[in-house]
Design a protein around this motif. Structure first.
Motif, short mmCIF file in Angstrom:
data_model
loop_
_atom_site.label_atom_id
_atom_site.label_comp_id
_atom_site.label_asym_id
_atom_site.label_seq_id
_atom_site.Cartn_x
_atom_site.Cartn_y
_atom_site.Cartn_z
N GLN A 1 -1.77 -3.49 5.77
CA GLN A 1 -0.62 -2.68 5.35
C GLN A 1 -0.79 -2.25 3.89
N THR B 1 3.08 6.04 6.79
CA THR B 1 4.39 6.67 6.59
C THR B 1 4.47 8.05 7.25
N ALA C 1 11.31 6.88 -2.06
CA ALA C 1 10.22 6.38 -1.20
C ALA C 1 10.55 6.64 0.26
N SER C 2 9.53 6.75 1.07
CA SER C 2 9.73 6.93 2.50
C SER C 2 10.44 5.69 3.07
N ASN D 1 -1.73 1.51 2.09
CA ASN D 1 -0.65 2.04 1.25
C ASN D 1 -1.06 3.39 0.66
N THR D 2 -0.15 4.35 0.77
CA THR D 2 -0.47 5.72 0.34
C THR D 2 -0.86 5.78 -1.13
N ASP E 1 8.02 3.08 4.48
CA ASP E 1 7.06 2.35 3.65
C ASP E 1 7.53 0.90 3.47
N THR F 1 4.38 -1.24 10.76
CA THR F 1 5.20 -0.02 10.82
C THR F 1 6.61 -0.26 11.36
N PRO G 1 -1.15 9.72 4.12
CA PRO G 1 0.02 8.84 4.28
C PRO G 1 -0.11 8.01 5.56
#
Lengths: 303, 411
Positions: A136, A162, B241-242, A140-141, B245, A247, A159
């Motif tokens: 995860q 996300t 933030a999304s 991460n973006t 996330d 997610t 992304p």
């Protein structure tokens, strides 16, 4: 006539008693009892619950096929079904192919072979929850190492978790990494069971490496491939933890799987009947896929 | 013959009396199911020890289960006939368990009306099911926006310290954008990922998830659409933030994000993990009203416990201000009893602000989130919000999908 029947039954009964081997039965009895108590009865109970409305703390109420009718109109179920199929298709072939290729390479007499085997197998024994959290962060973006590498290569960050486009592929990548080692071990065991004399004979006949793999290794490994395929398919259809952690089934429903929906229905909505109906569908899918695999690969194995 | 019979009868009566005396003298053994962390278990065990000392006729066995497993194990224990006498509940679950006849009605003779009157109105609405009081609040919680003081100073932002000055949506967006730029962070704010943090935007704009009678959806309204469009704007413009996330929760304490919507209870953790900067607390942005909801932890008694009186008395004591004050202070919760004063080990000002925020809470949001069927469509609310906020779906389409799920469930 009745006399004859009685006599036959009596003879058969005595014969069975005479031939019966009580020792193995006695040893098997505890396992059989446990299996019946903790596997078969719950399975039958689960099957029956699929036809009930059962909010867990109240008694189940028979509602016929209502749960299955509800499935038909439930967009979350269809999204979960689609995602589960995509996940199976996206993870089973890579697991098998990569596992086979790695096993072939690590079956050669190369330096550090045992260390490499251990390295490939390590993800299999690592706890799924820990590696899910690790991946995860890697995905991460903004702070993940994978996008860091992409940036170094001059590519735009992705992304991964996300976006509904990349989230499921990201989970698939992690799952393939986690399970390739298991397939590798299964294939290695199979490869070591093939007599070197076949390869020696083929070499004398002028076969190259690819021809050896194509005409000796693959046909002889067919039972192993079938085993890996069936087990990988069953495991992939049951995917849950990594999705739950990485997610949560999102964005939207883009990574929601059938098992996750079962979990939601059973332990968040307390709709045990509906959860059982989804489980039954999942069971049917796994069963059909396994039968197909056995039919096509198993038959050729027997030839 | 008659004499023999009389002797036998007397012996039997004497034995029965002896058994009943012994039963009466045996302490009531209460099983208390709890889900908290080890540190909190220690706090609660101290309270149990104190209660047992004052009530030798009651023995309480604390059984602690990790949060992730609690909501799987509790219904299974009840269904299997091994229900605890006292159980921990969170806000949304009280009415659900009451609907399934699992909770004792705690009204008189068990708990006085005076105690019930001390609850905040939204809390009372939350624990009331068909006129019965199904649980007593142990803690009170509400949403808390945190900000990094260094980032705010660098951006020249002074977050509001009174509810009258709370940011409007436009001011909030501007402040978050400025702080993002000043901090060089990927996001200006983490809005939270769940209904507790996202729905206030709808309620403060005059919208609601359910109709007044709570029999159907009211979410598909222009007010909700406007709120959802605002949230979408914040995420797609990179200010917030999304909501997907999962790592956002770690960014604020690491100093990598200037603002975060969390809860005042986070301060118990922040006080130890945040060492490189100072942080503050401000009010939730507002529109027509504040619109935030109340949550909290609750204690309930199993409806079929053999010891209803003892269990209810213990719950009433444990939720009283004098008993749970220390627990609330140590864990940075708010007191569920109106007028109770709590002295926190640090951050008193921040907690006072959180208390003021709680006093502005929306009864409607709090009560809507408490209906027994809420969890059946919550997943749809979360998923549709996610899709809208990341720009995959139009607000109107997301609201339609939520409306359909709610109406299907409630009908």
């Amino acid at each position: 006539m009745a006399k004859v029947n009685r006599s036959l039954t009596g003879t058969m009964g005595r014969s069975w008693l005479k031939d019966a081997q009580f020792t193995p039965l006695a040893f098997l009895a505890p396992t059989i009892v446990l299996l019946v108590a903790f596997a078969f009865i719950p399975m039958i109970w689960g099957l029956a619950l699929a036809f009930t409305d059962y909010p867990i703390l109240l008694s189940p109420k028979f509602i016929g096929l209502d749960n299955f009718r509800r499935l038909k109109d439930d967009p979350v179920f269809w999204a979960s079904l689609r995602n589960t199929f995509s996940y199976i298709i996206g993870t089973v072939p890579p697991r098998i192919i990569l596992g086979f290729v790695v096993a072939l390479l690590l079956n050669q007499a190369i330096r550090g072979r045992n260390i490499l085997r251990a390295m490939f197998y390590f993800p299999v024994v690592a706890p799924l929850v820990s590696v899910s959290l690790l991946w995860q962060w890697m995905f991460n973006t903004h702070f993940g190492v994978i996008n860091g590498i992409l940036r170094m290569l001059g590519r735009a960050p992705v992304p991964w978790l996300t976006s509904s486009k990349y989230a499921l592929p990201a989970v698939m990548i992690m799952s393939v990494w986690k399970t390739v080692g298991w397939n590798m071990v299964i294939f290695l065991a199979g490869l070591q069971g093939i007599s070197p004399s076949y390869y020696e004979a083929a070499e004398i006949d002028g076969a190259n490496r690819w021809q050896c793999v194509r005409h000796i290794t693959l046909p002889l490994l067919r039972p192993i491939i079938l085993l890996a395929l069936v087990i990988s398919t069953i495991n992939s259809s049951k995917v849950f933890e990594q999705v739950y952690i990485m997610t949560g089934g999102g964005p939207g429903y883009s990574t929601m799987t059938l098992v996750q929906q079962v979990y939601h229905s059973a332990f968040q909505s307390y709709e045990m009947g509906y959860a059982s109906a989804i489980s039954l569908v999942l069971f049917a899918i796994v069963m059909i896929l396994s039968v197909i695999q056995f039919k096509y690969l198993g038959a050729r194995t027997d030839e | 013959m008659l004499r023999k019979f009389s002797v036998a009868l007397s012996t039997m009566l004497a034995l029965m009396l002896l058994i009943s005396f012994a039963a009466a003298a045996a302490p009531a053994e209460l099983r208390f199911l709890w889900w908290e962390s080890p540190q909190r278990v220690e706090s609660i065990q101290r309270l149990i020890d104190e209660y047992e000392k004052a009530h030798p006729d009651v023995s309480i066995k604390l059984e602690s289960i990790p949060w992730d497993e609690y909501w799987q194990k509790l219904p299974i224990l009840i269904a299997a006939g091994r229900a605890p006498d006292i159980m921990f509940m969170v806000s949304g679950n009280v009415q659900r368990y009451a609907e399934m006849n699992a909770l004792l009605d705690l009204r008189e003779p068990y708990v006085s009306q005076e105690v019930i009157d001390e609850m905040y109105e939204p809390h009372r609405a939350m624990v009331t099911y068909q006129g019965k009081i199904s649980a007593l609040p142990f803690t009170l919680t509400t949403v808390t926006p945190f900000y990094n003081k260094d980032h705010a100073a660098k951006a020249g932002i002074e977050p509001p310290m009174t509810p009258e000055n709370a940011w409007t949506w436009e001011e909030f967006k501007l402040a978050a954008a400025k702080m993002k730029q000043a901090a060089g962070s990927p996001y200006g704010v983490g809005l939270g990922t769940r209904d507790f943090w996202l729905l206030p935007f709808i309620y403060q704009n005059g919208g609601a998830v359910l109709n007044e009678a709570r029999t159907g959806s009211a979410i598909n309204s222009p007010e909700s659409e406007e709120a959802l469009a605002f949230l979408q704007e914040l995420v797609t413009e990179g200010i917030a933030a999304s909501p997907v996330d999962q790592s956002v929760g770690d960014l604020f304490p690491a100093g990598l994000m200037p603002m975060s919507f969390g809860g005042h209870w986070d301060m118990a953790r922040f006080e130890t993990v945040i060492t490189d900067f100072d942080y503050g607390v401000t009010f939730f942005p507002q529109r027509k009203t504040s619109g935030v909801g109340l949550g909290g932890d609750f204690l309930a008694v199993y409806s079929k416990t053999p010891y209803p009186k003892e269990a209810a008395e213990f719950v009433a004591w444990l939720t009283s201000a004098e008993a749970n004050g220390q627990y609330i202070a140590e864990n940075y919760y708010l007191s569920p009893r109106q007028g109770a004063k709590v002295t926190y080990p640090s951050r008193q000002e921040e907690m006072n602000l959180a208390q003021k925020q709680a006093e502005l809470a929306s009864v409607r949001l709090t009560a809507d989130r408490a209906i027994p069927a809420w969890d059946k469509f919550l997943q749809v609310i979360h998923s549709e919000f996610q899709m809208v906020m990341i720009g995959d779906k139009k607000p109107a389409d997301g609201l339609k999908a939520i409306e359909s799920a709610i109406n299907k469930t409630l009908q």
